[in-house]
Design a protein around this motif. Sequence first.
Motif, PDB file in Angstrom:
ATOM      1  N   GLY A 392       0.793  -1.223   0.000  1.00 60.37           N
ATOM      2  CA  GLY A 392       0.000   0.000   0.000  1.00 60.37           C
ATOM      3  C   GLY A 392       0.822   1.267   0.000  1.00 60.37           C
ATOM      4  O   GLY A 392       0.280   2.363   0.158  1.00 60.37           O
ATOM      5  N   LEU A 393       2.145   1.140  -0.196  1.00 68.22           N
ATOM      6  CA  LEU A 393       3.049   2.289  -0.166  1.00 68.22           C
ATOM      7  C   LEU A 393       3.855   2.394  -1.443  1.00 68.22           C
ATOM      8  O   LEU A 393       4.063   1.401  -2.151  1.00 68.22           O
ATOM      9  CB  LEU A 393       4.027   2.176   1.010  1.00 68.22           C
ATOM     10  CG  LEU A 393       3.470   2.142   2.426  1.00 68.22           C
ATOM     11  CD1 LEU A 393       4.615   1.964   3.404  1.00 68.22           C
ATOM     12  CD2 LEU A 393       2.689   3.403   2.732  1.00 68.22           C
ATOM     13  N   GLN A 394       4.335   3.599  -1.696  1.00 66.97           N
ATOM     14  CA  GLN A 394       5.340   3.813  -2.729  1.00 66.97           C
ATOM     15  C   GLN A 394       6.452   4.653  -2.111  1.00 66.97           C
ATOM     16  O   GLN A 394       6.209   5.745  -1.591  1.00 66.97           O
ATOM     17  CB  GLN A 394       4.781   4.518  -3.956  1.00 66.97           C
ATOM     18  CG  GLN A 394       5.838   4.692  -5.051  1.00 66.97           C
ATOM     19  CD  GLN A 394       5.255   5.207  -6.350  1.00 66.97           C
ATOM     20  OE1 GLN A 394       4.152   5.727  -6.373  1.00 66.97           O
ATOM     21  NE2 GLN A 394       5.986   5.055  -7.437  1.00 66.97           N
ATOM     22  N   ILE A 395       7.663   4.108  -2.157  1.00 64.52           N
ATOM     23  CA  ILE A 395       8.830   4.779  -1.588  1.00 64.52           C
ATOM     24  C   ILE A 395       9.789   5.129  -2.710  1.00 64.52           C
ATOM     25  O   ILE A 395      10.137   4.262  -3.529  1.00 64.52           O
ATOM     26  CB  ILE A 395       9.554   3.882  -0.558  1.00 64.52           C
ATOM     27  CG1 ILE A 395       8.581   3.426   0.525  1.00 64.52           C
ATOM     28  CG2 ILE A 395      10.733   4.612   0.056  1.00 64.52           C
ATOM     29  CD1 ILE A 395       8.065   2.031   0.356  1.00 64.52           C
ATOM     30  N   THR A 396      10.181   6.373  -2.763  1.00 65.92           N
ATOM     31  CA  THR A 396      11.140   6.821  -3.765  1.00 65.92           C
ATOM     32  C   THR A 396      12.421   7.246  -3.067  1.00 65.92           C
ATOM     33  O   THR A 396      12.398   8.098  -2.169  1.00 65.92           O
ATOM     34  CB  THR A 396      10.585   8.004  -4.577  1.00 65.92           C
ATOM     35  OG1 THR A 396       9.377   7.589  -5.225  1.00 65.92           O
ATOM     36  CG2 THR A 396      11.586   8.448  -5.638  1.00 65.92           C
ATOM     37  N   LEU A 397      13.553   6.641  -3.473  1.00 67.48           N
ATOM     38  CA  LEU A 397      14.851   6.959  -2.891  1.00 67.48           C
ATOM     39  C   LEU A 397      15.742   7.556  -3.977  1.00 67.48           C
ATOM     40  O   LEU A 397      15.926   6.939  -5.041  1.00 67.48           O
ATOM     41  CB  LEU A 397      15.507   5.701  -2.313  1.00 67.48           C
ATOM     42  CG  LEU A 397      14.704   4.950  -1.238  1.00 67.48           C
ATOM     43  CD1 LEU A 397      15.449   3.692  -0.819  1.00 67.48           C
ATOM     44  CD2 LEU A 397      14.447   5.847  -0.035  1.00 67.48           C
ATOM     45  N   PRO A 398      16.293   8.738  -3.756  1.00 68.34           N
ATOM     46  CA  PRO A 398      17.091   9.384  -4.803  1.00 68.34           C
ATOM     47  C   PRO A 398      18.300   8.569  -5.235  1.00 68.34           C
ATOM     48  O   PRO A 398      18.710   8.618  -6.392  1.00 68.34           O
ATOM     49  CB  PRO A 398      17.500  10.722  -4.163  1.00 68.34           C
ATOM     50  CG  PRO A 398      17.333  10.519  -2.697  1.00 68.34           C
ATOM     51  CD  PRO A 398      16.207   9.553  -2.537  1.00 68.34           C
ATOM     52  N   ASN A 399      18.888   7.803  -4.292  1.00 64.65           N
ATOM     53  CA  ASN A 399      20.093   7.043  -4.611  1.00 64.65           C
ATOM     54  C   ASN A 399      19.895   5.531  -4.522  1.00 64.65           C
ATOM     55  O   ASN A 399      20.870   4.781  -4.520  1.00 64.65           O
ATOM     56  CB  ASN A 399      21.231   7.465  -3.670  1.00 64.65           C
ATOM     57  CG  ASN A 399      21.514   8.942  -3.747  1.00 64.65           C
ATOM     58  OD1 ASN A 399      21.770   9.478  -4.827  1.00 64.65           O
ATOM     59  ND2 ASN A 399      21.451   9.622  -2.608  1.00 64.65           N
ATOM     60  N   GLY A 400      18.656   5.097  -4.458  1.00 63.92           N
ATOM     61  CA  GLY A 400      18.379   3.666  -4.453  1.00 63.92           C
ATOM     62  C   GLY A 400      19.006   2.940  -3.285  1.00 63.92           C
ATOM     63  O   GLY A 400      18.854   3.322  -2.117  1.00 63.92           O
ATOM     64  N   ALA A 401      19.750   1.879  -3.582  1.00 65.77           N
ATOM     65  CA  ALA A 401      20.327   1.014  -2.546  1.00 65.77           C
ATOM     66  C   ALA A 401      21.259   1.774  -1.618  1.00 65.77           C
ATOM     67  O   ALA A 401      21.397   1.416  -0.438  1.00 65.77           O
ATOM     68  CB  ALA A 401      21.069  -0.141  -3.210  1.00 65.77           C
TER      69      ALA A 401
END
Length: 675
Positions: A392-401
């Motif tokens: 139920g979520l969407q997480i966006t990370l600028p640098n991924g791992a």
Amino acid sequence: MSSLLNIGLTGLNAAQAQLLTTGHNITNAAVEGYHRQSVIQTTQTPYYAGVGFFGQGTKIAAVTRQYNAYLESQVLTSSTRLSELTRYEAHISQINNLLGDTTSGLSPALESFFQGVQEMAANPTSEAARQSLISTAEALVSRFQTLDARMSEVREGVESEITSTVAQINMYASAIAEMNQRITLAQVSGPTVAANDLLDQRGQLIAELNELIRVETVEEANGSISVFIGSGQGLVVGSTATTLAAVRDPNDPQRNVVALVSQSGVENILPEQLLTGGALGGLLAFRRETLDVAQNSLGLIAVGVAEAFNAQHSLGVDLDGVLGNDFFNSPTPQLKPAVTGATATITDYSVLTASDYLLTYDGTNYALRTTAGESIALTVDAGPPPSFSGGGLQITLPNGAADIPPHGLLIQPVRYAARDISVGISDPRKLAAGDPVGAALTVGTGNGTLSDVITGVRTLSVNGIDGNADGVADFTALGLSFDSATDTLSMSGGGMLYRFDSASQSWVAGGAYDPDVDSSGVLFRYLSDPADDPADPAAFAFEFTAKGSWSDTTEVSFAPTEAGVADSRNAVLLGALQTTKLMLSGSSGNATGTFQSVYAGMVTLVGNKTREVQVHMKAQEALLTQATDARDALSGVNLDEEAANLVRYQLAYQSSAKVMSVAQTLFDTILSIAR
């Protein structure tokens, strides 16, 4: 005569030792952890005199304490479990009383809020009804925040108690290690020469430590005791004590975890599931099993109310004909540790649960699971920027791992939602009680009205309805007409019409309508974008129910609702959210809970757990009493018995003295003969 004198002297010494030990028992009868001591008395080695063996009196073989390892173990087991349950019950009772209160709980505030919605639906143009709804919404938000604040206070108390309990454990560990050293030195002659009072003092220290955390003990050959906790971690080994520390959880800096500190100063975090028993075990279990779940459940309801109400409110129009904005300021998920530029949004509140999530990367694969270890399906979009969808979520990370710590990225979708929710509308006119799509019978059939042929006009999506970007629904009017030759309804002005087929429970393209068969009502959906999914349209769409006897002269026009009209269609739908199952859809995709039922489930869970703990606590009290009585029957001091022993040993002392007196008299007689 000297033999008789020596025999009397040994008896005198033995009786004195018995009197000393009895007096010691009496004076220590009320000392916690004291074990009754006994003098072991044996005969002296006799001497052979040709005609037989003659005794040489008595001697003291040892002074022992009445101790049974099995009975002591039973007391320790019951004691640590009772201490755990007592601490658990003390905290869970606070949460149970908070949630179950009929006046200060969430249920009255929810009911009052939706009652305000119903009042606005009954009087959509009433300024008073609209203002009342805003007031009840503020009261609901305040109730969320009050309940969350109280739970946060309980959490702060638990975290503080964990820290202080760990400090006490360290104090007892050091004391036991020091006592081990003293006992080893005192018993240097061998284990048969027991330092009884020191052993009792050490046993009492272990018993008090056991009330803080469950311990296992192993007695060494030199008399020292090694103490182990958890799954075998050594807390005390000989005269060396290992230090525990309450440190910040690497996943959640606001949470304390227990670490074993090595001699080099390295802090090795212990899994809290292994730290059972005692006050510390009760605190950790309460926080993990009840407090986290209760606070997350409260936040889950806050998210559900905000998201569901906002979604429906945005499908309506206010008194000025403007499309509805968010009614609540919906809380956002929290990331720990915070990542600059990262975002976390709720995409489907219905699949959220009262859990925290952990996003991990093992160098090859990403994984999402709950902190309890349950795996969650995860979809990874390489981006840029990389994004992750699941649960139920969407997480966006600028640098991924690179933004995911080695121990994982903690995501708390609902933990602080009850604290952060707020009302986003203060102007009563901005409440979107009406529906943006209005219908009118432009060409009728006889003296019929609109409700004879069309009911239940309801907007499903407003995307694209505002062509001028001025916040007002300004779509081009649509016309719905009927062709009796083909028994078909058709919509002029573009788009696609779908009919709901009750037999297949699916949407079928086209406007087939047979007045002789379908006059009781057929549900239709209009999609402005023919490529849309009728079951979940993304662009402007609405639905309605066609009924009655349509004819070629019947025509209905759909146009933007005029400002200021007494339209309550959206308000009715907002009120229906109270009893609609919108939450806890799980893997099936079918929602199973309403706001009230989720709260009722939380209250029931806490209430049942409270009762369970109280029942177990009473049972454990009985078990501890039984174990203690069995131990005390062997090891405890009976003052009546000791008083009787005083008299017995006093007589023995006097009798031994009489033997010595007789020996003296005989010796004097011999001396008088010589004179």
